[in-house]
Design a protein around this motif. Structure first.
Motif, PDB file in Angstrom:
ATOM      1  N   THR A  60       0.856  -1.177   0.000  1.00 14.14           N
ATOM      2  CA  THR A  60       0.000   0.000   0.000  1.00 14.14           C
ATOM      3  C   THR A  60       0.898   1.235   0.000  1.00 14.14           C
ATOM      4  O   THR A  60       1.579   1.506   0.995  1.00 14.14           O
ATOM      5  N   ASN A 104      -4.435  -5.436  -0.014  1.00  5.16           N
ATOM      6  CA  ASN A 104      -4.784  -5.475   1.407  1.00  5.16           C
ATOM      7  C   ASN A 104      -4.362  -6.762   2.103  1.00  5.16           C
ATOM      8  O   ASN A 104      -4.948  -7.155   3.120  1.00  5.16           O
ATOM      9  N   MET A 117      -2.354  -4.362   5.963  1.00  7.45           N
ATOM     10  CA  MET A 117      -3.808  -4.175   6.074  1.00  7.45           C
ATOM     11  C   MET A 117      -4.303  -3.901   7.485  1.00  7.45           C
ATOM     12  O   MET A 117      -5.220  -3.115   7.672  1.00  7.45           O
ATOM     13  N   ARG A 174      -8.966   0.656   3.528  1.00  2.00           N
ATOM     14  CA  ARG A 174      -8.906  -0.632   2.839  1.00  2.00           C
ATOM     15  C   ARG A 174      -9.873  -0.662   1.659  1.00  2.00           C
ATOM     16  O   ARG A 174      -9.561  -1.203   0.589  1.00  2.00           O
ATOM     17  N   SER A 178      -8.857  -1.326  -2.266  1.00  2.00           N
ATOM     18  CA  SER A 178      -9.481  -2.388  -3.072  1.00  2.00           C
ATOM     19  C   SER A 178     -10.122  -1.817  -4.330  1.00  2.00           C
ATOM     20  O   SER A 178      -9.958  -2.340  -5.440  1.00  2.00           O
TER      21      SER A 178
END
Lengths: 299, 299, 299, 299
Positions: B13, B44, B50, B58, B62
């Motif tokens: 991320t 994630n 995550m 999150r 996604s």
């Protein structure tokens, strides 16, 4: 600096039928613990299912307990969360509501180097006033990360307000090593409460015991015996307490605590937050039956 | 039912300078993975940090990945969270945004009985459409809770949409046992990617590899060799890949991935979310130097 | 240098009614293994209860097997003992009787430093002719001491006759690392035989399998499939073999091997050396019944 | 029934320049331990490198110590060996030479079921006179097999002469559970001697300490403090002792004991039996220097 001592109680978080934090039950539980002679309160600990609650819920729990305790016993709020930002927010909140100090579990799930672990604790300790007490808290079998003596020493050296450590694994060798930190003044409390007596004999300050909220008389008597230095009496009380704890911990211990506290009218429901499991109706009946056969509220 | 296969990438991320999810970098990373020939995306995941993100963050991650992938490769969203309510919300969201399926790590920190663990997975799998694929995910060294063969069998029997499992520990005996579930059709992917070749030789479907987003050519070539059944070629490629992975995983592997991806211009910063640690400037330099000495982007 | 390969069989040590080594049964067992197409013999291994035998008994076992094999298949004698002097004596004896090489388990019970462990192996390897092959052998779950990659590299560098290693724990990551030693020529065999196929796919030489002496046809077929590079066929044979092994290893595996071999007329009794336990009569009956239901001698 | 108590000393086995048991040094060591006020002797324990000695050597060691002690302190001979026959022979010999009892470590290397483990102990205990004391001995980190509460209870119920257990791992929870056996009369001694004080506070009988033969004054003083029930004094003495033990155990502890005892003229050489390692000359010098800086023979 304020310290934890004797029997510190990581109180469960009571929920209502909708699964929300039950503030009234929490107040009654706070009184129940204090009125039965236990030493300190520790809301939002592992026994309080803290990592399953939102930050807002945790604040509500802490605030309720601090207000209800109203200075009768020390309240240390457990502030450790999944990430640093949440921990800092909860630590700040603990200061604002007038808690006596905080405890902070190691970060969990993601493995950290010793360097990262020490940095984390130093940032948290530095974020609160320098006369506001902070306890390190390691429970490696749950959090994956552990605190070794070197990390604890490093954090203690950097932060005068880090007054001690709660260690929740029955490694008695290691527990004794932590006691040597800061010229043998570091405050060490043990998690598995069957080590309450021996940790104190070795120079520790006490235990953090979830069982104590269910059978408080036993812990009050045990702490009195420990303080009097009577090894034989303490040993007898510790052994009786251990028998009751084995019953309470045979299935999920937190779920068992809630069942007994509900049966005694202290809290309204025995609900847990999923995925934590509850006892089945049959398990509840068997638990209460066994406890009564052992006269569990009689020391 | 849709399944994961080959090299599934648990993408990191990316964060911007303020520590917020960096959507533009995430889009570029999604393209980077697809354009370099990897098989599936898994936002994630653990590599995506995550459990340090909010539910809203999150969802943003996604959604960004699913839209950017736009059907070019399967996207399975990792939906496992600290409590059941959050997991259900993330699972529902994955369905709504058109993901191809979900993965769900075991609950962490609080130890669950097998009964509670199976209940958890059955509730999650039943909450999504019965043709929406679900993968179990165990990484016991981080999550404390493990999935044994009996629990996996029980969940698979109860939920036709539980199509497989990602197991992130190099216990090759156990990995092979999972492959026997549901008449030997259960889809098994391995976490430590040095087992990619052998897990496939044994009948598994592939690997979930964080390293792959950094050295994608190697994984694309390895997967091609595996598919062709050429053990000798696969072995050679696997060994070269392992050498590079040791370099990437010498310090915190996620932090290393971010450094390389930033150096290559795929993402803007190498920031991690605290308490996750970042590489020091010296470590960054040493990492890039060593990788270049190994011609890391050349198969 | 001679090497182990394919299915190496750590044959059990048969005892007579008085508990003495049963030489005639041992000869028949040697023939049984060779006649059924297995690759190599490994007397006095863990499956041979070696640490419960006297040095004289171990010599008798080795001599019997080497003579009976008569060059039909390679025989590597396991020579590792509790102390260095006994190991050296057994290594010397193995040379004298014309064995093809030796295997040497790590010392057990007393924990050794890496330095002491490397010294031990170097002394043993230097005590035999430099063209006499030596295998390192680690089974950390029994011997307490483990062999890491660094120790294996150090010993291999010092001793050209240390040709490989048998590793008896299903850590597939580590197994692959050992294969890289000595420019990827180090011979690696795996203990848990459910990894036979995958270890060979990864570049290993084979397995050391106690089960193989009971169900030799399966291992002969599996080794043929592995050699032909047919992953699919190898996988099927490996899976069938694993099912039978689970039956054989449900109780004490060595005791089970002896029961089956006695029932088939290969050896005279199923006696174990105390404190090793034997199957009860009921367990024996159940074992044979289950094996027959699985047509255990039919591939 | 005779019992161990206080500081029981598992004396090292001194060797001469040829590596043979040095009887004269052993006599002097026996006197050294007794003259310095320690409670009991335990020859052929782990610290005595027993599993590296032949049965005949072990008999020589036991006989020498029993005769030299001449009833001044209790001598319990450790009789546990690799197989049952040797253990029975050593147990019989201990009776014949007039030892006060025996200790028996669990079998090692080969994993035993609880049933086999209980059978083993029952056979050993039944082989000696019913008024001859037997101690169970578990050191799971070395012997692989562990003794759980259920096995200890079963053996204690079957054999009145099994009077207690030595447990050599710092699991304080488990140590306390053993103390409950046979209506809380089971004699429990702890192996890691940093738990000497706390085990006694909890109701245990003492420690089995290898360190004690090197710094006997400290253990004599600590045992006196423990007996007087003075927790504070015991804690101080325990902590000082722990500091010295850390120095002695930094490298191989048995090798270090031999170096100090040789330097003090108690034994002739510091030889170990291979594969046990000896300190290098540099390590010897550093050890003695550090000990002297700590005035190691002054309480």
């Amino acid at each position: 600096m304020k310290k934890l001592y004797g029997t510190t109680v990581p109180i469960i978080t009571p929920f209502d039928e909708e699964g929300k934090v039950d503030v009234e039950s929490l107040k009654k539980l706070t009184d129940h613990v204090i009125d039965n002679g236990l030493s300190c309160l520790y809301p939002n600990g592992t026994t309080g299912e803290m990592l399953l609650l939102s930050v807002e819920e945790r604040k509500l729990v802490s605030e309720t307990v601090v207000r209800q305790a109203a200075g009768r016993v020390p309240v240390f709020v457990h502030a450790g969360a999944m990430n640093l930002a949440d921990t800092l927010e909860l630590a700040k909140h603990a200061v604002e509501i007038g808690a006596d100090g905080i405890g902070v579990v190691t970060p969990s799930y993601f493995k950290l180097s010793d360097r990262a672990l020490a940095d984390y604790y130093i940032q948290v300790a530095n974020s609160v006033p320098q006369d506001f007490s902070v306890y390190l808290y390691a429970i490696p079998q749950n959090a994956v990360n552990d605190i070794n003596v070197s990390v604890a020493e490093q954090v203690a050296a950097a932060c005068p307000n880090v007054v001690g450590l709660k260690y929740s694994f029955p490694n008695m060798s290691l527990l004794q090593q932590f006691m040597l930190i800061r010229d043998e003044t570091f405050s060490v409390l043990v998690g598995p409460d069957e080590l309450f007596h021996v940790v104190c004999a070795a120079g520790g300050e006490g235990t953090v015991s979830g069982n104590a909220q269910v059978i408080p008389e036993h812990y009050a008597a045990l702490w009195a015996a420990i303080q009097s230095g009577d090894n034989e009496k303490a040993r007898k009380l510790q052994r009786k307490t251990n028998v009751l704890n084995n019953i309470l911990c045979a299935k999920n211990n937190i779920a068992s605590y809630k069942v007994v506290l509900r049966e005694e009218g202290v809290i309204k429901t025995a609900h847990m937050r999923a995925p934590m499991e509850e006892l089945t109706r049959e398990e509840e009946v068997a638990l209460m039956k066994t406890l009564k056969e052992h006269n569990y509220r009689t020391v």
